[in-house]
Each structure stands twice: as structure tokens, then as C-alpha cells.
Write a protein that holds these residues in place. Structure first.
Motif, PDB file in Angstrom:
ATOM      1  N   SER A 136      76.834 -34.382  79.937  1.00 35.17           N
ATOM      2  CA  SER A 136      78.185 -34.911  79.773  1.00 35.17           C
ATOM      3  C   SER A 136      78.245 -35.858  78.581  1.00 35.17           C
ATOM      4  CB  SER A 136      78.622 -35.659  81.030  1.00 35.17           C
ATOM      5  OG  SER A 136      78.717 -34.768  82.118  1.00 35.17           O
ATOM      6  N   VAL A 137      79.418 -35.922  77.978  1.00 34.64           N
ATOM      7  CA  VAL A 137      79.606 -36.780  76.802  1.00 34.64           C
ATOM      8  C   VAL A 137      80.633 -37.857  77.130  1.00 34.64           C
ATOM      9  CG1 VAL A 137      78.923 -35.098  75.075  1.00 34.64           C
ATOM     10  CG2 VAL A 137      81.258 -35.091  75.894  1.00 34.64           C
ATOM     11  N   TYR A 138      80.391 -39.034  76.580  1.00 36.31           N
ATOM     12  CA  TYR A 138      81.246 -40.198  76.795  1.00 36.31           C
ATOM     13  C   TYR A 138      81.504 -40.866  75.454  1.00 36.31           C
ATOM     14  CZ  TYR A 138      79.545 -39.693  81.611  1.00 36.31           C
ATOM     15  OH  TYR A 138      79.211 -39.206  82.853  1.00 36.31           O
ATOM     16  N   ASN A 139      82.621 -41.569  75.394  1.00 42.62           N
ATOM     17  CA  ASN A 139      82.901 -42.437  74.252  1.00 42.62           C
ATOM     18  C   ASN A 139      83.242 -43.809  74.818  1.00 42.62           C
ATOM     19  OD1 ASN A 139      83.779 -43.804  71.989  1.00 42.62           O
ATOM     20  ND2 ASN A 139      84.940 -42.093  71.162  1.00 42.62           N
ATOM     21  N   LYS A 140      82.226 -44.676  74.858  1.00 44.39           N
ATOM     22  CA  LYS A 140      82.395 -45.990  75.486  1.00 44.39           C
ATOM     23  C   LYS A 140      83.395 -46.863  74.735  1.00 44.39           C
ATOM     24  CE  LYS A 140      79.266 -45.204  78.652  1.00 44.39           C
ATOM     25  NZ  LYS A 140      79.619 -45.073  80.066  1.00 44.39           N
ATOM     26  N   ASN A 141      83.729 -46.479  73.493  1.00 43.08           N
ATOM     27  CA  ASN A 141      84.686 -47.269  72.709  1.00 43.08           C
ATOM     28  C   ASN A 141      86.129 -46.967  73.090  1.00 43.08           C
ATOM     29  OD1 ASN A 141      82.625 -48.516  71.172  1.00 43.08           O
ATOM     30  ND2 ASN A 141      82.517 -46.729  69.835  1.00 43.08           N
ATOM     31  N   LEU A 142      86.337 -45.873  73.848  1.00 42.75           N
ATOM     32  CA  LEU A 142      87.695 -45.482  74.229  1.00 42.75           C
ATOM     33  C   LEU A 142      87.922 -45.833  75.698  1.00 42.75           C
ATOM     34  CD1 LEU A 142      88.208 -41.999  72.522  1.00 42.75           C
ATOM     35  CD2 LEU A 142      89.122 -44.202  71.826  1.00 42.75           C
ATOM     36  N   ASN A 143      88.862 -46.699  75.945  1.00 43.07           N
ATOM     37  CA  ASN A 143      89.169 -47.111  77.316  1.00 43.07           C
ATOM     38  C   ASN A 143      90.303 -46.242  77.874  1.00 43.07           C
ATOM     39  OD1 ASN A 143      88.994 -48.590  79.676  1.00 43.07           O
ATOM     40  ND2 ASN A 143      90.440 -50.136  78.990  1.00 43.07           N
ATOM     41  N   ASN A 144      90.109 -44.926  77.815  1.00 46.70           N
ATOM     42  CA  ASN A 144      91.110 -44.004  78.346  1.00 46.70           C
ATOM     43  C   ASN A 144      90.679 -43.511  79.718  1.00 46.70           C
ATOM     44  OD1 ASN A 144      89.052 -42.188  77.862  1.00 46.70           O
ATOM     45  ND2 ASN A 144      90.006 -41.259  76.090  1.00 46.70           N
ATOM     46  N   TYR A 145      91.527 -42.695  80.340  1.00 48.38           N
ATOM     47  CA  TYR A 145      91.170 -42.160  81.642  1.00 48.38           C
ATOM     48  C   TYR A 145      91.989 -40.914  81.940  1.00 48.38           C
ATOM     49  CZ  TYR A 145      95.499 -44.306  83.371  1.00 48.38           C
ATOM     50  OH  TYR A 145      96.810 -44.646  83.563  1.00 48.38           O
ATOM     51  N   LEU A 146      91.461 -40.117  82.851  1.00 52.08           N
ATOM     52  CA  LEU A 146      92.184 -39.002  83.453  1.00 52.08           C
ATOM     53  C   LEU A 146      92.154 -39.241  84.951  1.00 52.08           C
ATOM     54  CD1 LEU A 146      93.515 -36.200  83.594  1.00 52.08           C
ATOM     55  CD2 LEU A 146      91.226 -35.199  83.530  1.00 52.08           C
ATOM     56  N   SER A 147      93.318 -39.591  85.518  1.00 50.93           N
ATOM     57  CA  SER A 147      93.416 -39.849  86.956  1.00 50.93           C
ATOM     58  C   SER A 147      93.827 -38.548  87.639  1.00 50.93           C
ATOM     59  CB  SER A 147      94.450 -40.949  87.227  1.00 50.93           C
ATOM     60  OG  SER A 147      94.696 -41.053  88.619  1.00 50.93           O
ATOM     61  N   VAL A 148      92.981 -38.080  88.553  1.00 50.29           N
ATOM     62  CA  VAL A 148      93.225 -36.801  89.241  1.00 50.29           C
ATOM     63  C   VAL A 148      93.314 -37.063  90.739  1.00 50.29           C
ATOM     64  CG1 VAL A 148      92.435 -34.435  89.606  1.00 50.29           C
ATOM     65  CG2 VAL A 148      91.919 -35.607  87.452  1.00 50.29           C
ATOM     66  N   ARG A 149      94.394 -36.594  91.327  1.00 52.27           N
ATOM     67  CA  ARG A 149      94.601 -36.715  92.774  1.00 52.27           C
ATOM     68  C   ARG A 149      94.493 -35.338  93.416  1.00 52.27           C
ATOM     69  NH1 ARG A 149      94.328 -39.778  97.353  1.00 52.27           N
ATOM     70  NH2 ARG A 149      95.689 -38.918  98.949  1.00 52.27           N
ATOM     71  N   ASN A 150      93.541 -35.183  94.337  1.00 53.25           N
ATOM     72  CA  ASN A 150      93.392 -33.920  95.055  1.00 53.25           C
ATOM     73  C   ASN A 150      94.171 -33.971  96.363  1.00 53.25           C
ATOM     74  OD1 ASN A 150      92.441 -31.330  95.669  1.00 53.25           O
ATOM     75  ND2 ASN A 150      90.713 -32.160  96.828  1.00 53.25           N
ATOM     76  N   GLY A 151      94.778 -32.863  96.731  1.00 51.10           N
ATOM     77  CA  GLY A 151      95.585 -32.778  97.944  1.00 51.10           C
ATOM     78  C   GLY A 151      94.750 -32.608  99.197  1.00 51.10           C
ATOM     79  N   LYS A 152      95.431 -32.265 100.273  1.00 55.64           N
ATOM     80  CA  LYS A 152      94.799 -32.240 101.591  1.00 55.64           C
ATOM     81  C   LYS A 152      94.287 -30.856 101.995  1.00 55.64           C
ATOM     82  CE  LYS A 152      99.216 -31.406 103.946  1.00 55.64           C
ATOM     83  NZ  LYS A 152     100.156 -31.898 104.971  1.00 55.64           N
ATOM     84  N   ASN A 153      94.564 -29.833 101.184  1.00 57.60           N
ATOM     85  CA  ASN A 153      94.277 -28.467 101.639  1.00 57.60           C
ATOM     86  C   ASN A 153      92.834 -28.025 101.430  1.00 57.60           C
ATOM     87  OD1 ASN A 153      96.935 -27.873 102.529  1.00 57.60           O
ATOM     88  ND2 ASN A 153      97.567 -27.649 100.400  1.00 57.60           N
ATOM     89  N   SER A 154      92.121 -28.633 100.482  1.00 56.82           N
ATOM     90  CA  SER A 154      90.776 -28.148 100.196  1.00 56.82           C
ATOM     91  C   SER A 154      90.033 -29.159  99.328  1.00 56.82           C
ATOM     92  CB  SER A 154      90.842 -26.800  99.470  1.00 56.82           C
ATOM     93  OG  SER A 154      89.555 -26.374  99.069  1.00 56.82           O
ATOM     94  N   GLU A 155      88.698 -29.090  99.370  1.00 57.83           N
ATOM     95  CA  GLU A 155      87.908 -29.795  98.369  1.00 57.83           C
ATOM     96  C   GLU A 155      88.066 -29.080  97.031  1.00 57.83           C
ATOM     97  OE1 GLU A 155      83.872 -30.418  99.511  1.00 57.83           O
ATOM     98  OE2 GLU A 155      84.374 -31.041 101.546  1.00 57.83           O
ATOM     99  N   ALA A 156      87.700 -29.743  95.956  1.00 59.04           N
ATOM    100  CA  ALA A 156      87.904 -29.152  94.627  1.00 59.04           C
ATOM    101  C   ALA A 156      86.773 -29.559  93.692  1.00 59.04           C
ATOM    102  CB  ALA A 156      89.248 -29.573  94.048  1.00 59.04           C
ATOM    103  N   ILE A 157      86.452 -28.675  92.770  1.00 59.19           N
ATOM    104  CA  ILE A 157      85.548 -28.966  91.652  1.00 59.19           C
ATOM    105  C   ILE A 157      86.355 -28.812  90.378  1.00 59.19           C
ATOM    106  CG2 ILE A 157      83.464 -28.296  90.401  1.00 59.19           C
ATOM    107  CD1 ILE A 157      82.417 -27.121  93.037  1.00 59.19           C
ATOM    108  N   LEU A 158      86.366 -29.857  89.565  1.00 65.53           N
ATOM    109  CA  LEU A 158      87.147 -29.829  88.329  1.00 65.53           C
ATOM    110  C   LEU A 158      86.204 -29.924  87.136  1.00 65.53           C
ATOM    111  CD1 LEU A 158      90.479 -31.593  87.630  1.00 65.53           C
ATOM    112  CD2 LEU A 158      88.602 -31.966  86.049  1.00 65.53           C
ATOM    113  N   ASP A 159      86.281 -28.950  86.244  1.00 65.14           N
ATOM    114  CA  ASP A 159      85.524 -28.963  84.994  1.00 65.14           C
ATOM    115  C   ASP A 159      86.484 -29.237  83.845  1.00 65.14           C
ATOM    116  OD1 ASP A 159      83.032 -28.364  86.121  1.00 65.14           O
ATOM    117  OD2 ASP A 159      83.487 -26.225  86.148  1.00 65.14           O
ATOM    118  N   ILE A 160      86.146 -30.218  83.005  1.00 65.24           N
ATOM    119  CA  ILE A 160      86.942 -30.518  81.810  1.00 65.24           C
ATOM    120  C   ILE A 160      86.317 -29.772  80.638  1.00 65.24           C
ATOM    121  CG2 ILE A 160      87.823 -32.335  80.313  1.00 65.24           C
ATOM    122  CD1 ILE A 160      87.514 -34.276  82.614  1.00 65.24           C
TER     123      ILE A 160
END
Length: 492
Positions: free
Chosen positions: A225-249
Motif C-alpha cells: 500500500s502507498v501513503y502520502n503522509k503530507n496529505l491530510n485527506n480521507y475517504l470515509s466509507v460507510r457500509n450498510g447492514k446487508n453484508s460485509e464488504a471488501i473495498l479495493d482502491i
């Protein structure tokens, strides 16, 4: 006005002090200036001058002078003047008055403690109790006779200092605190190790971290995985109630995965420090998270996978420099599995409905009828459709000039759906109301229809999605419409 009034009050106090000094008789005591006030029993000090009433007896004057000399030598007036200026600037803040009162008490404690080292403490207390108190209303002077402080000063004089051996008891706090910190740190490290002990290709048992039920970035599939510690950004992801999920960016430019997240039901996770670039999201839904190595790459997967999808939205994390500063993009999205695989119609049948999960649980753009759909991923526009409770709806978006259908959406009763990334142009809508969605192929073209069709109409309004450049930037048109079978004018 508040500052002005407070400043006037301060100036009035200084004027009263000047009047007292002008009528006083000048004297000295241990190289300290004394101002003797005629026909007065007042006693206080300010700056380097001690004010003393001539009505006090010799014993009282001696004890008061010893007390006030401490105020002068310790320069307690500096503290008082500082708080007076705070009262002018922050007149509305009650804490300023509280703090000034506390510092005044502390000044008196310091002076009293110094005095009783040279005179008898009992006589000093009796003198405090028996004196005739007359307090001058000037808040920044160190007043010897202050009725509100006498009780506190006497109680403090009655207290004895802690013995040296007693002070060493506080040293016991150091190993106790260190022990608590060590225990906490070890507990956090243990939790992290549990989170990172994931199932590998040779182990098919459910991972230990599942008992914690916390969404996270698994260690194995995130080795590269790659990170940029200089960028204070985010991706907020909310998963619903129907199933577990795996998310690949996935990076659009390189097609490489930069991050993998495993979501439990009803949980939100923040993916942070995402490098600049444009990304898409690959999402899998299912149960029993596991990991395996394919082509020397660790991947997360579900043993019981139910559905997969590629989210249509492009997430642009490129930093933009504007006139107002630097804009660091961040996003909030929701994911959820709409239907389980067992609930989908048979793809081999003429009426198969291969519905791709989207960011709305009440609608979709069916894969079959959208084989020739067109998108413009650079335009973040949308057509928001809300349906009534009387019928399901099929909406076809077609080009006004050529009548070519660019998108087909199926929306259930009483639901909402967003058609996104619509290319520039002018469009109209072909709207069908009914029940029992199905698909069929006519002349090699997959068509969506209702077995129980109730009505069909062409929307009367033209939807212009042409991007307009203005002085303030780009205007990207989007539309909200409401559709219902019983409405006389279904497009609003």
C-alpha cells in the motif's frame, strides 16, 4: 462599549488612588515608601508604596507593614495590573474575574506565610479578628483588611506544612503512572497484533480479529500500500447492514491497487493519506473473510462471496491550488449490497435482470440494457430520480437530436436513484410505469420493460447538461425529478 466602560472604571480607580496619595503624609520604612492616611484605619499597598491609616495602633502598624512589605518586594501589583487590563479587554468573560480573585487570595497566603516566620502566629490571627475593617474599593491594590479573605487567610494560617517525608509519598505516583502507561501501551500493541493476524493461503479458519468486529486495513493485502503522509485527506466509507464488504482502491492511471479495507456491517472507516491521483472502487460483498496469495500478491476475499461491483464514481484526490488556498479533496460515500445473488433472476432466461449494485438501495442501471451506455467521468453531475408508491419506473435518457438512449435506469416504488456522469448535451426522458421488471432482446438490442405495464410517456421538459463557464468557475448542471404514475405532471 464594554471595553470603553471597563476602561473608564479603571481610570476612575487610578484617580481615587491619586487622591488618596495626594492627601497622605509621606514616610519610609526599610527603604519602602509609606503613605500615611489621616483619620483612616485602611491598609493596603500598590506598586512600591504602602498605604497605612494613622488610626491603627502601633502593634497593628508593625504587623501590617511586615505583611505589605512582602507584597511590594514580590511585585504582586504587576499581577493585579495584568488582570485589570484583561478585565478591560475581556470584560464579558467571567473567568477573568475568577482568576483575579484567586491570584489575590494567593498573594495574601504568600504574605501571611512570610509574616508568621518573624512574629507570633496567634497574635497575628487575633489581630486579624479584632481589627476594624474598612475596605477601599480598588480591586488592584493588595488590601490587608479584606473581609472576604480574612476567613480563608486564618484557615490557611492554621494549616501546617507537609513534612518532608510526606512529600516523598507523591514519588510513589511515578511508578504507578508508568505502570499504567506501560499496561495501556502493551494492551494496544496486543490489540494491533490481533488485528494483523489474518488468515493466509494455508489457513482457512476465520481470523481472530473478526471477534473484535472492527473494520480495518488488513496487513497482508496492504503490504504494498502507498501513503502520502503530507496529505491530510480521507475517504470515509460507510457500509450498510446487508453484508460485509471488501473495498479495493484502484488507480485509474496504473490500474494498481493502493489500499484494501475490510468492512463489517454497519461500520464506517476512514482511509487516510491517499496519494494524489484518480481512483475507482472495486467492492465485494459476502461472508467469511479470508486471504490468499495469487502471483505473489496477497488478496483479501470472501469464502462466501455474494456480489461484486465497480463503483461508477471517480474519486479525484488531486490537490488544487486556488486563490483562497489549497483545496485537499476528501470524500464521504456509502456502500451496501442491494440484492443477494439468489434473489437475482436467471441470466439464461429471456427476462434476465443483471442488476449492478450502486450507491442507492432502491434503483440500478441494469447491465444488459446499458451495454451501449455512455459516461463522462470528468463531469460530476447527476440526475436524481425519486419515485412514488404507485408503480415501479424505468427511465431512458435519450439525446434530444438523435434519440439515442445513453442510459437506462430501473427504480423501485418510493425510492431514490442517481444517474451520474452524464455527457454534455440536451436530453429528454422516456418514462415507463409498471410492475415485474424484465428484459428481452429485440434486433440484437437488450430492452428493459415491465410485464405489467401501466403507462408510458415522454417527459415534456428538456434537460440541458451543458457545462457553463462563469466568472466564479464552472457551473455543472444537475437535476432533481419526481415521478409517480398518478401525477398529472410527473416531471417536476
Amino acid at each position: 462599549m464594554g471595553v470603553g466602560i471597563s476602561l473608564l472604571l479603571l481610570l476612575f480607580k487610578l484617580y481615587k488612588l491619586k487622591i488618596l496619595k495626594s492627601v497622605a503624609i509621606k514616610a519610609t520604612f526599610n527603604n519602602k515608601k509609606i503613605a500615611v492616611l489621616p483619620n483612616s484605619s485602611q491598609a493596603f499597598s500598590f506598586w512600591n508604596t504602602i498605604y497605612l491609616g494613622d488610626a491603627l495602633n502601633a502593634e497593628e502598624k508593625k504587623q501590617i507593614l511586615l505583611h505589605e512589605v512582602v507584597h511590594v518586594e514580590e511585585k504582586h501589583s504587576i499581577d493585579q495590573i495584568f488582570f485589570e487590563f484583561l478585565r478591560v479587554l475581556f470584560w464579558w468573560n467571567p473567568l477573568v474575574y475568577v482568576f483575579q480573585s484567586r491570584i489575590t487570595v494567593l498573594h495574601e497566603y504568600i504574605a501571611d506565610a512570610e509574616v508568621i516566620t518573624t512574629i507570633d502566629k496567634r497574635n497575628y490571627i487575633e489581630q486579624l479578628l479584632n481589627a476594624a475593617f474598612q475596605t477601599q474599593e480598588i480591586t488592584f491594590v493588595n488590601q490587608f483588611f479584606n473581609q472576604s479573605l480574612i476567613k480563608k487567610r486564618i484557615l490557611m494560617l492554621q494549616k501546617s506544612k507537609s513534612k518532608t517525608i510526606s512529600k516523598f509519598k507523591y514519588l510513589l505516583l511515578i511508578p504507578i503512572v508508568l505502570g499504567i502507561l506501560t499496561y495501556t501501551a502493551c494492551s494496544e500493541e496486543l490489540n494491533q497484533s490481533k488485528d494483523n493476524d489474518f488468515e493466509g493461503s494455508k489457513n482457512d479458519d476465520r481470523p481472530d480479529y473478526a471477534a473484535l468486529m472492527i473494520s480495518h486495513e488488513p496487513k497482508c493485502p496492504n503490504q504494498n500500500s502507498v501513503y502520502n503522509k503530507n496529505l491530510n485527506n480521507y475517504l470515509s466509507v460507510r457500509n450498510g447492514k446487508n453484508s460485509e464488504a471488501i473495498l479495493d482502491i484502484i488507480s485509474i492511471e496504473t490500474s494498481k491497487k493502493i489500499r484494501t479495507i475490510h468492512f463489517f456491517r454497519n461500520q464506517t472507516f476512514f482511509v487516510r493519506n491517499i496519494p494524489e491521483g484518480k481512483y475507482k472502487l472495486h467492492i465485494s460483498y459476502g461472508e467469511d473473510y479470508a486471504e490468499k496469495t495469487v502471483d505473489e500478491t496477497c488478496k483479501g476475499y470472501f469464502k462466501n462471496e455474494v456480489a461484486t461491483e465497480i463503483n461508477e464514481n471517480i474519486l479525484d484526490f488531486d490537490v488544487l491550488k486556488t486563490e483562497k488556498g489549497v483545496n485537499i479533496p476528501s470524500y464521504n460515500i456509502s456502500i451496501d449490497m442491494v440484492k443477494k445473488e439468489s434473489e437475482l433472476p436467471d441470466e439464461s432466461s429471456e427476462e434476465s435482470n443483471t442488476i449492478v449494485n450502486n450507491n442507492n438501495s432502491g434503483g440500478s442501471e441494469p447491465k444488459c440494457s446499458n451495454q451501449n451506455s455512455t459516461y463522462d467521468k470528468k463531469i460530476d453531475n447527476y440526475l436524481k430520480i425519486t419515485t412514488g408508491n404507485n408503480a415501479e419506473v424505468i427511465v431512458q435518457v435519450f439525446v434530444l437530436d438523435t434519440e439515442q438512449v445513453i442510459r437506462t435506469a430501473y427504480i423501485k416504488r418510493g425510492k431514490m436513484y442517481f444517474i451520474r456522469n452524464i455527457p454534455e448535451g440536451k436530453y429528454k426522458l422516456n418514462i415507463t410505469y409498471g410492475d415485474n421488471y424484465a428484459e428481452k432482446t429485440v434486433d440484437g438490442v437488450c430492452l428493459a420493460y415491465f410485464k405489467d405495464e401501466k403507462a408510458n410517456e415522454i417527459g415534456e421538459y428538456t434537460l440541458d447538461f451543458t457545462v457553463i463557464k462563469t466568472d466564479k468557475g464552472y457551473n455543472v448542471p444537475s437535476y432533481n425529478i419526481a415521478l409517480d404514475f398518478n401525477d398529472n405532471d410527473p416531471i417536476n
